[in-house]
Design a protein around this motif. Structure first.
Motif, PDB file in Angstrom:
ATOM      1  N   ARG A   1     -43.670  38.065  34.352  1.00  0.00           N
ATOM      2  CA  ARG A   1     -43.018  38.702  33.203  1.00  0.00           C
ATOM      3  C   ARG A   1     -42.340  37.659  32.321  1.00  0.00           C
ATOM      4  O   ARG A   1     -42.438  37.696  31.092  1.00  0.00           O
ATOM      5  CB  ARG A   1     -42.003  39.742  33.682  1.00  0.00           C
ATOM      6  N   ALA A   2     -41.666  36.686  32.978  1.00  0.00           N
ATOM      7  CA  ALA A   2     -40.988  35.636  32.208  1.00  0.00           C
ATOM      8  C   ALA A   2     -41.995  34.750  31.484  1.00  0.00           C
ATOM      9  O   ALA A   2     -41.744  34.270  30.372  1.00  0.00           O
ATOM     10  CB  ALA A   2     -40.118  34.797  33.139  1.00  0.00           C
ATOM     11  N   ALA A   3     -43.161  34.529  32.106  1.00  0.00           N
ATOM     12  CA  ALA A   3     -44.174  33.642  31.538  1.00  0.00           C
ATOM     13  C   ALA A   3     -44.812  34.208  30.282  1.00  0.00           C
ATOM     14  O   ALA A   3     -45.473  33.482  29.534  1.00  0.00           O
ATOM     15  CB  ALA A   3     -45.244  33.332  32.586  1.00  0.00           C
ATOM     16  N   LEU A   4     -44.642  35.500  30.026  1.00  0.00           N
ATOM     17  CA  LEU A   4     -45.169  36.081  28.798  1.00  0.00           C
ATOM     18  C   LEU A   4     -44.487  35.464  27.582  1.00  0.00           C
ATOM     19  O   LEU A   4     -45.090  35.332  26.505  1.00  0.00           O
ATOM     20  CB  LEU A   4     -44.971  37.597  28.808  1.00  0.00           C
ATOM     21  N   ALA A   5     -43.222  35.068  27.749  1.00  0.00           N
ATOM     22  CA  ALA A   5     -42.486  34.444  26.653  1.00  0.00           C
ATOM     23  C   ALA A   5     -42.677  32.932  26.628  1.00  0.00           C
ATOM     24  O   ALA A   5     -42.766  32.314  25.564  1.00  0.00           O
ATOM     25  CB  ALA A   5     -41.000  34.775  26.779  1.00  0.00           C
ATOM     26  N   GLU A   6     -42.732  32.324  27.812  1.00  0.00           N
ATOM     27  CA  GLU A   6     -42.883  30.868  27.902  1.00  0.00           C
ATOM     28  C   GLU A   6     -43.509  30.520  29.242  1.00  0.00           C
ATOM     29  O   GLU A   6     -43.111  31.058  30.281  1.00  0.00           O
ATOM     30  CB  GLU A   6     -41.527  30.156  27.784  1.00  0.00           C
ATOM     31  N   ARG A   7     -44.477  29.626  29.210  1.00  0.00           N
ATOM     32  CA  ARG A   7     -45.056  29.099  30.444  1.00  0.00           C
ATOM     33  C   ARG A   7     -44.875  27.580  30.407  1.00  0.00           C
ATOM     34  O   ARG A   7     -45.738  26.847  29.934  1.00  0.00           O
ATOM     35  CB  ARG A   7     -46.534  29.479  30.565  1.00  0.00           C
ATOM     36  N   PRO A   8     -43.742  27.100  30.882  1.00  0.00           N
ATOM     37  CA  PRO A   8     -43.418  25.677  30.728  1.00  0.00           C
ATOM     38  C   PRO A   8     -44.329  24.770  31.549  1.00  0.00           C
ATOM     39  O   PRO A   8     -44.878  25.171  32.582  1.00  0.00           O
ATOM     40  CB  PRO A   8     -41.969  25.594  31.225  1.00  0.00           C
ATOM     41  N   ARG A   9     -44.464  23.540  31.076  1.00  0.00           N
ATOM     42  CA  ARG A   9     -45.199  22.510  31.812  1.00  0.00           C
ATOM     43  C   ARG A   9     -44.224  21.836  32.775  1.00  0.00           C
ATOM     44  O   ARG A   9     -43.194  21.302  32.354  1.00  0.00           O
ATOM     45  CB  ARG A   9     -45.796  21.477  30.849  1.00  0.00           C
ATOM     46  N   VAL A  10     -44.548  21.855  34.068  1.00  0.00           N
ATOM     47  CA  VAL A  10     -43.634  21.369  35.097  1.00  0.00           C
ATOM     48  C   VAL A  10     -44.234  20.156  35.800  1.00  0.00           C
ATOM     49  O   VAL A  10     -45.388  20.171  36.227  1.00  0.00           O
ATOM     50  CB  VAL A  10     -43.323  22.461  36.138  1.00  0.00           C
ATOM     51  N   LEU A  11     -43.416  19.106  35.924  1.00  0.00           N
ATOM     52  CA  LEU A  11     -43.795  17.927  36.691  1.00  0.00           C
ATOM     53  C   LEU A  11     -42.891  17.831  37.919  1.00  0.00           C
ATOM     54  O   LEU A  11     -41.662  17.810  37.784  1.00  0.00           O
ATOM     55  CB  LEU A  11     -43.640  16.660  35.842  1.00  0.00           C
ATOM     56  N   SER A  12     -43.493  17.791  39.098  1.00  0.00           N
ATOM     57  CA  SER A  12     -42.699  17.658  40.320  1.00  0.00           C
ATOM     58  C   SER A  12     -42.835  16.239  40.850  1.00  0.00           C
ATOM     59  O   SER A  12     -43.948  15.739  41.059  1.00  0.00           O
ATOM     60  CB  SER A  12     -43.145  18.673  41.381  1.00  0.00           C
ATOM     61  N   VAL A  13     -41.719  15.574  41.040  1.00  0.00           N
ATOM     62  CA  VAL A  13     -41.684  14.174  41.464  1.00  0.00           C
ATOM     63  C   VAL A  13     -41.423  14.116  42.958  1.00  0.00           C
ATOM     64  O   VAL A  13     -40.370  14.537  43.444  1.00  0.00           O
ATOM     65  CB  VAL A  13     -40.607  13.390  40.689  1.00  0.00           C
ATOM     66  N   GLU A  14     -42.395  13.568  43.680  1.00  0.00           N
ATOM     67  CA  GLU A  14     -42.367  13.511  45.140  1.00  0.00           C
ATOM     68  C   GLU A  14     -41.656  12.272  45.667  1.00  0.00           C
ATOM     69  O   GLU A  14     -41.138  12.262  46.783  1.00  0.00           O
ATOM     70  CB  GLU A  14     -43.811  13.523  45.659  1.00  0.00           C
ATOM     71  N   TRP A  15     -41.648  11.213  44.871  1.00  0.00           N
ATOM     72  CA  TRP A  15     -40.983   9.957  45.232  1.00  0.00           C
ATOM     73  C   TRP A  15     -40.622   9.258  43.945  1.00  0.00           C
ATOM     74  O   TRP A  15     -41.339   9.348  42.953  1.00  0.00           O
ATOM     75  CB  TRP A  15     -41.905   9.086  46.093  1.00  0.00           C
ATOM     76  N   MET A  16     -39.499   8.527  43.940  1.00  0.00           N
ATOM     77  CA  MET A  16     -38.975   8.007  42.682  1.00  0.00           C
ATOM     78  C   MET A  16     -39.429   6.597  42.345  1.00  0.00           C
ATOM     79  O   MET A  16     -39.578   6.251  41.175  1.00  0.00           O
ATOM     80  CB  MET A  16     -37.434   8.054  42.705  1.00  0.00           C
ATOM     81  N   ASP A  17     -39.635   5.746  43.334  1.00  0.00           N
ATOM     82  CA  ASP A  17     -39.971   4.358  43.050  1.00  0.00           C
ATOM     83  C   ASP A  17     -40.835   3.798  44.172  1.00  0.00           C
ATOM     84  O   ASP A  17     -40.313   3.462  45.224  1.00  0.00           O
ATOM     85  CB  ASP A  17     -38.701   3.526  42.893  1.00  0.00           C
ATOM     86  N   PRO A  18     -42.161   3.743  43.950  1.00  0.00           N
ATOM     87  CA  PRO A  18     -42.915   4.128  42.756  1.00  0.00           C
ATOM     88  C   PRO A  18     -42.949   5.637  42.570  1.00  0.00           C
ATOM     89  O   PRO A  18     -42.683   6.380  43.520  1.00  0.00           O
ATOM     90  CB  PRO A  18     -44.313   3.575  43.032  1.00  0.00           C
ATOM     91  N   VAL A  19     -43.281   6.074  41.373  1.00  0.00           N
ATOM     92  CA  VAL A  19     -43.266   7.502  41.067  1.00  0.00           C
ATOM     93  C   VAL A  19     -44.529   8.162  41.628  1.00  0.00           C
ATOM     94  O   VAL A  19     -45.648   7.804  41.255  1.00  0.00           O
ATOM     95  CB  VAL A  19     -43.164   7.751  39.554  1.00  0.00           C
ATOM     96  N   MET A  20     -44.332   9.119  42.520  1.00  0.00           N
ATOM     97  CA  MET A  20     -45.433   9.905  43.065  1.00  0.00           C
ATOM     98  C   MET A  20     -45.231  11.362  42.657  1.00  0.00           C
ATOM     99  O   MET A  20     -44.095  11.846  42.590  1.00  0.00           O
ATOM    100  CB  MET A  20     -45.484   9.784  44.593  1.00  0.00           C
ATOM    101  N   ILE A  21     -46.330  12.054  42.418  1.00  0.00           N
ATOM    102  CA  ILE A  21     -46.279  13.427  41.919  1.00  0.00           C
ATOM    103  C   ILE A  21     -46.693  14.390  43.032  1.00  0.00           C
ATOM    104  O   ILE A  21     -47.646  14.134  43.770  1.00  0.00           O
ATOM    105  CB  ILE A  21     -47.206  13.602  40.695  1.00  0.00           C
ATOM    106  N   GLY A  22     -45.990  15.491  43.144  1.00  0.00           N
ATOM    107  CA  GLY A  22     -46.259  16.460  44.200  1.00  0.00           C
ATOM    108  C   GLY A  22     -47.627  17.095  44.085  1.00  0.00           C
ATOM    109  O   GLY A  22     -48.006  17.587  43.026  1.00  0.00           O
TER     110      GLY A  22
END
Length: 328
Positions: free
Chosen positions: A170-191
């Motif tokens: 229901r919320a996504a009808l107004a906005e479906r944001p682009r989400v980046l999940s960071v699994e590790w900070m240095d180096p940067v790994m993505i979930g």
């Protein structure tokens, strides 16, 4: 007759407890910290890392040491064989998904071969998608003679995820944001793995990974090409407090000055040790947190519920309570 259960990873311990077999645990890993009341159980594993996460070592240092251990064909963790022998388990629950998450399956098999007790059942977990987590819960329950309890646990967990998904849609009808999940900070790994699925269920679009992907390492240039509306930082194995010790790393490792999520104060730091990276019952709480990050106005209840394990950052790295107004 109840089984004697040894759990060699935190998510397995949570699964064993969720299907009603907590009293059957005879040993746990050195990282098992939930639910409460497990402190008196024998610790059956230890880490080869020279220092724990709480002793001031940086994410970069920890990553380098883990890579060095693996390059030398060693496991990051070891089994305390004498303690395992003394525990006399009937069932051992372990995994072969991630070399840096628990003892290796080969080491478990070798340890069992050395035990005087030969009829030990190994339940090996390998979740890469959300459905695999549900299947693993059922497999553990079945191995412990608690199939009915496993079915009930899954019914309850899936009921909660379905409700969250419906609210998020229901919320996504107004906005479906682009989400980046960071699994590790240095180096940067993505979930990867189940994270893109959870992000989609939270009414958002995952960036950089697809369901089942192993966590990729991205350069600053590759990160600069992304344009996240929301960033969730939850390093694997790090508590909220531990991650907050390295906030300056975010400014250096991420395109901090160019991302919309940073400008609008939609960068969230969460407890990556308790949530997201544990493929067990609390994956539902992880979905609650994601939904509240993606659609804060729709989920004030979740923002309040998780206010102790999530903080929001603004562009100056100032911290704000998860349940505070985003305009604050």
């Amino acid at each position: 007759m109840n089984a004697r259960v040894a759990s060699l990873l935190p998510s397995a311990t949570e699964i064993v407890c969720a299907v009603g077999a907590r009293d059957e645990l005879v040993g746990i890993s050195h990282e098992c910290d939930f639910p409460s009341g497990l402190e008196g159980l024998p610790i059956l594993t230890r880490a080869r890392l020279r220092a724990s996460q709480g002793l001031g070592r940086s994410s970069r240092d920890i990553d380098a040491e883990v890579r060095s251990i693996l390059e030398n064909a060693l496991s990051v963790y070891e089994i305390e064989l004498d303690r395992l022998e003394a525990a006399q388990p009937d069932v051992i629950v372990t995994q072969d998904l991630c070399e840096v998450c628990a003892v290796s399956l080969d080491d478990v098999k070798a340890a069992v071969a050395r035990l005087a007790k030969k009829d030990v059942r190994i339940v090996n977990l390998h979740p890469t998608h959300l459905d695999d987590i549900w299947s693993d819960i059922l497999r553990v329950a079945d191995a412990l003679g608690r199939a009915e309890q496993g079915v009930r646990a899954i019914f309850a967990l899936r009921g909660r995820t379905n409700e969250i998904e419906q609210r998020s849609a229901r919320a996504a009808l107004a906005e479906r944001p682009r989400v980046l999940s960071v699994e590790w900070m240095d180096p940067v790994m993505i979930g990867g793995m189940w994270m893109p699925e959870l992000i989609a269920m939270a009414g958002a679009n995952p960036l950089a990974t697809k369901p089942g992907d192993h966590a990729p390492t991205l350069t600053r240039e590759a990160l600069a090409a992304l344009s996240p509306d929301v960033v969730l930082v939850k390093p694997c194995g790090f508590s909220l407090e531990r991650t907050l010790e390295e906030l300056d790393v975010l400014r250096a490792a991420l395109p901090w000055d160019t991302w919309r999520a940073v400008r609008e104060g939609r960068v969230f730091i969460a407890d990556g040790n308790a949530y997201f990276n544990r493929p067990g019952p609390r994956i539902v709480e992880s979905l609650e947190i994601l939904a509240a990050c993606a659609h804060p106005d729709e989920f004030p209840d979740f923002r309040h519920r998780h206010r102790e394990t999530v903080v929001r950052l603004d562009a100056a790295l100032a911290r704000h309570a998860f349940d505070a107004d985003l305009s604050a």
